[in-house]
Design a protein around this motif. Structure first.
Motif, mmCIF file in Angstrom:
data_model
loop_
_atom_site.group_PDB
_atom_site.id
_atom_site.type_symbol
_atom_site.label_atom_id
_atom_site.label_comp_id
_atom_site.label_asym_id
_atom_site.label_seq_id
_atom_site.Cartn_x
_atom_site.Cartn_y
_atom_site.Cartn_z
ATOM 1 N N ARG A 123 0.813 -1.228 0.000
ATOM 2 C CA ARG A 123 0.000 0.000 0.000
ATOM 3 C C ARG A 123 0.839 1.268 0.000
ATOM 4 N NH1 ARG A 123 -5.250 -0.847 1.718
ATOM 5 N NH2 ARG A 123 -5.968 -2.910 1.044
ATOM 6 N N SER A 124 2.082 1.197 0.483
ATOM 7 C CA SER A 124 2.880 2.401 0.685
ATOM 8 C C SER A 124 4.207 2.308 -0.052
ATOM 9 C CB SER A 124 3.147 2.602 2.190
ATOM 10 O OG SER A 124 4.165 3.548 2.412
ATOM 11 N N TYR A 437 0.045 2.546 -5.016
ATOM 12 C CA TYR A 437 0.627 2.730 -3.686
ATOM 13 C C TYR A 437 0.565 4.223 -3.374
ATOM 14 C CZ TYR A 437 4.751 4.753 -5.906
ATOM 15 O OH TYR A 437 5.593 5.565 -6.617
#
Length: 580
Positions: A123-124, A437
């Motif tokens: 996600r990041s 992301y």
């Protein structure tokens, strides 16, 4: 290991369905057993080779920073529908339904599944870069499976997938995988070339194939012996063979050429070099469904008479990128007024796009069809006799001796078997599936992807095609089913031979040698024939006569004759020979 604890099954003759050497030898040596067309059981001897290949691949993938997981063989159709490949891939994609009438596929590759994992887990920007790989069964429903494990329907593949924040980071991941592949194929002991390649149905922008060099290879590998330039035939750039177009030296004339429908026939009939002729091919693109234009668009492509059209290059040209087909005889007759064997670019309708290869665009006084059955034009020149082509492009296959695109001398061509392929995918799959992301500023961005495949089971066939003789297979040491075989003569009849063989076997096992002791009590001829067929790199023969002289016979698989080696220090000598 003693052979009585293992399994061996060899044949004197290969089954009738075996087409190529690797298929014949692997069946004869009992490495594989055919279950169905393109589907094989891997027998114990073959499985040992597969496991050794997998171990090398796994070690180098981990060394390069990839993380192993395992994705399922059966995948839901919904993921493939997101990318459009459920419909686009065609009949090679095996589609099945479960008891609830839901659609699934048997995976040929895993871009969709890994992208689904990435969009849920990465996600990041802090989670990137990441590279996942697995070694898993694949299935592609080949129309005509052939060549044993090299063109089967079910096979084992290592596929890896990288995820990065941007193109620069993705290039770094690509380079890491490229380097890992170089190490893998070097460790496997194979002669190979890494060649620039077309991305094909997978998509993307950057691509290299890893080709095992073999005379029986399906692919043509183009390379410069004087430099690092290498590409497959689909991608190899063909430069113009003429620097400057010459002036017209003769008038154009329509000449009768009865029964001549090919450039070879025309050249022979007119007693001229084939290089002075021009070949014409007509392609068509159909109007999209629902379009008000019912007629297909036609393209006339021109290559020199001794050259061949490269359909992959053609598929990248303006107007042809969305797909094309060869025009039908009826369409050609309707638009040109002749059969295909008399086609030419002089006087064609303005609605037809003319595309000339780089060499053709610089030819003068050339010969081409006259768009009249049984006639050809001679002395044809651009501008004077026909307009300049609408487009000049590289549309042909290179030939041996063409100039290298990097200016480093003439090109050479050799045959190869593709066993690995690396792709830079960009955002093709992440965009289709919404794999994003959050960057440092909290904004969503698409992940940049790469994918990297190695045909694990295909490597077996390629290795055999590259290295064999009339007696059987010759395995590279790193992936041979056994490193060394002990062949005792009269193991079941001589206590002296049995004791010496057992002692040597135990000592080599303790020293870490991958050794097999043939304790079947077979006749020497049959025993030697089996192990030459199987292709174990090193053989030690123990017999009563040699033991009386405190010696054994050693022979490498490639050696023409055996050497007598003293029993004293034999284990250390063999360890040195095997580089252990």
């Amino acid at each position: 290991m003693k052979l009585s604890q293992f399994f061996i099954s060899t044949l004197k003759e290969a089954p009738a369905e075996a087409e190529v050497v690797s298929h014949q030898l692997m069946l004869r040596a009992g490495f594989i057993k055919r279950l169905s067309a393109g589907i094989y059981s891997y027998m114990p001897m073959g499985l040992r080779v597969i496991r050794k290949v997998e171990a090398i691949v796994r070690e180098e993938m981990v060394r390069a920073g990839a993380v192993e997981l395992l994705m399922p063989l059966v995948q839901p159709a919904e993921l493939w529908q997101e990318t459009g490949r459920f419909d686009k891939m065609g009949p090679e994609l095996l589609r099945v339904k479960d008891r609830h009438d839901r659609d699934f596929i048997i995976q040929p590759t895993s871009e969709e599944v890994i992208t689904d994992i990435a969009r849920q887990e990465l996600r990041s920007y802090r989670s990137l870069p990441k590279n996942f790989f697995h070694i898993q069964t694949k299935f592609r429903d080949e129309r005509r499976p052939r060549f044993g494990v090299m063109r089967g329907r079910e096979f084992t593949m290592k596929d890896a997938y990288s995820f990065d924040r941007d193109a620069a980071s993705a290039a770094t991941s690509y380079d890491a995988m490229y380097g890992a592949y170089i190490r893998i194929f070097e460790r496997l002991g194979l002669t190979f070339r890494a060649v620039a390649a077309d991305t094909g149905a997978i998509g993307g922008d950057r691509s290299h194939e890893f080709q095992v060099i073999a005379e029986t290879g399906e692919d043509a590998v183009v390379y410069s012996p004087q430099s690092s330039y290498a590409a497959n035939m689909e991608l190899a750039e063909a430069l113009s063979l003429i620097d400057v177009r010459g002036s017209a030296t003769r008038a154009m004339a329509k000449t009768i050429t009865p029964g001549c429908s090919t450039c070879e026939e025309v050249a022979a009939f007119l007693s001229v070099p084939l290089e002075s002729t021009v070949k014409s091919l007509v392609l068509a693109t159909d109007a999209p469904e629902g379009s008000s234009f019912a007629q297909p668009s036609l393209f006339l492509l021109l290559v020199r008479g001794d050259h061949s059209l490269n359909e992959v290059k053609v598929g990248k040209l303006p107007g042809l990128k969305q797909g094309y087909r060869f025009a039908s005889a009826a369409e050609i007759l309707d638009s040109f007024g002749c059969k295909p064997g008399s086609l030419g670019p002089v006087g064609v309708p303005a609605s037809i796009t003319v595309i000339a290869d780089r060499t053709v665009a610089k030819m003068n006084d050339f010969i081409c069809g006259a768009n009249d059955d049984g006639f050809h034009h001679v002395g044809v020149n651009w501008t004077r006799d026909l307009p300049e082509p609408h487009l000049v492009a590289d549309i042909r296959n290179v030939v041996e001796g063409d100039p290298s695109p990097d200016g480093s001398g003439p090109l050479s061509i050799q045959r190869g078997i593709e066993v690995g392929h690396v792709f830079y995918l960009g955002t093709k799959y992440s965009e289709a599936m919404g794999a994003t992301y959050l960057d440092e500023g909290g904004k969503p961005r698409l992940m940049e992807m790469g994918c990297y495949g190695i045909g694990i089971t295909r490597i077996l066939g390629a290795a055999v095609e590259q290295s064999h003789d009339d007696r059987g297979m010759i395995w590279p040491a790193a992936i041979a089913p056994f490193s060394l075989v002990i062949c005792p003569i009269g193991y079941d009849r001589s206590e002296t031979v049995k004791a010496a063989a057992d002692e040597l076997h135990a000592s080599l096992v303790a020293a870490g040698v991958d050794v097999v002791l043939d304790d079947r009590g077979e006749r020497p001829g049959a025993m030697f024939a089996d192990w030459e067929l199987i292709g174990v790199p090193h053989r030690v023969v123990i017999g009563e006569r040699g033991l009386k002289d405190c010696a054994v016979e050693y022979q490498g698989r490639r050696d023409l004759a055996a050497a007598v080696i003293p029993l004293t220090g034999l284990v250390d000598w063999l360890k040195a020979k095997l580089a252990i």
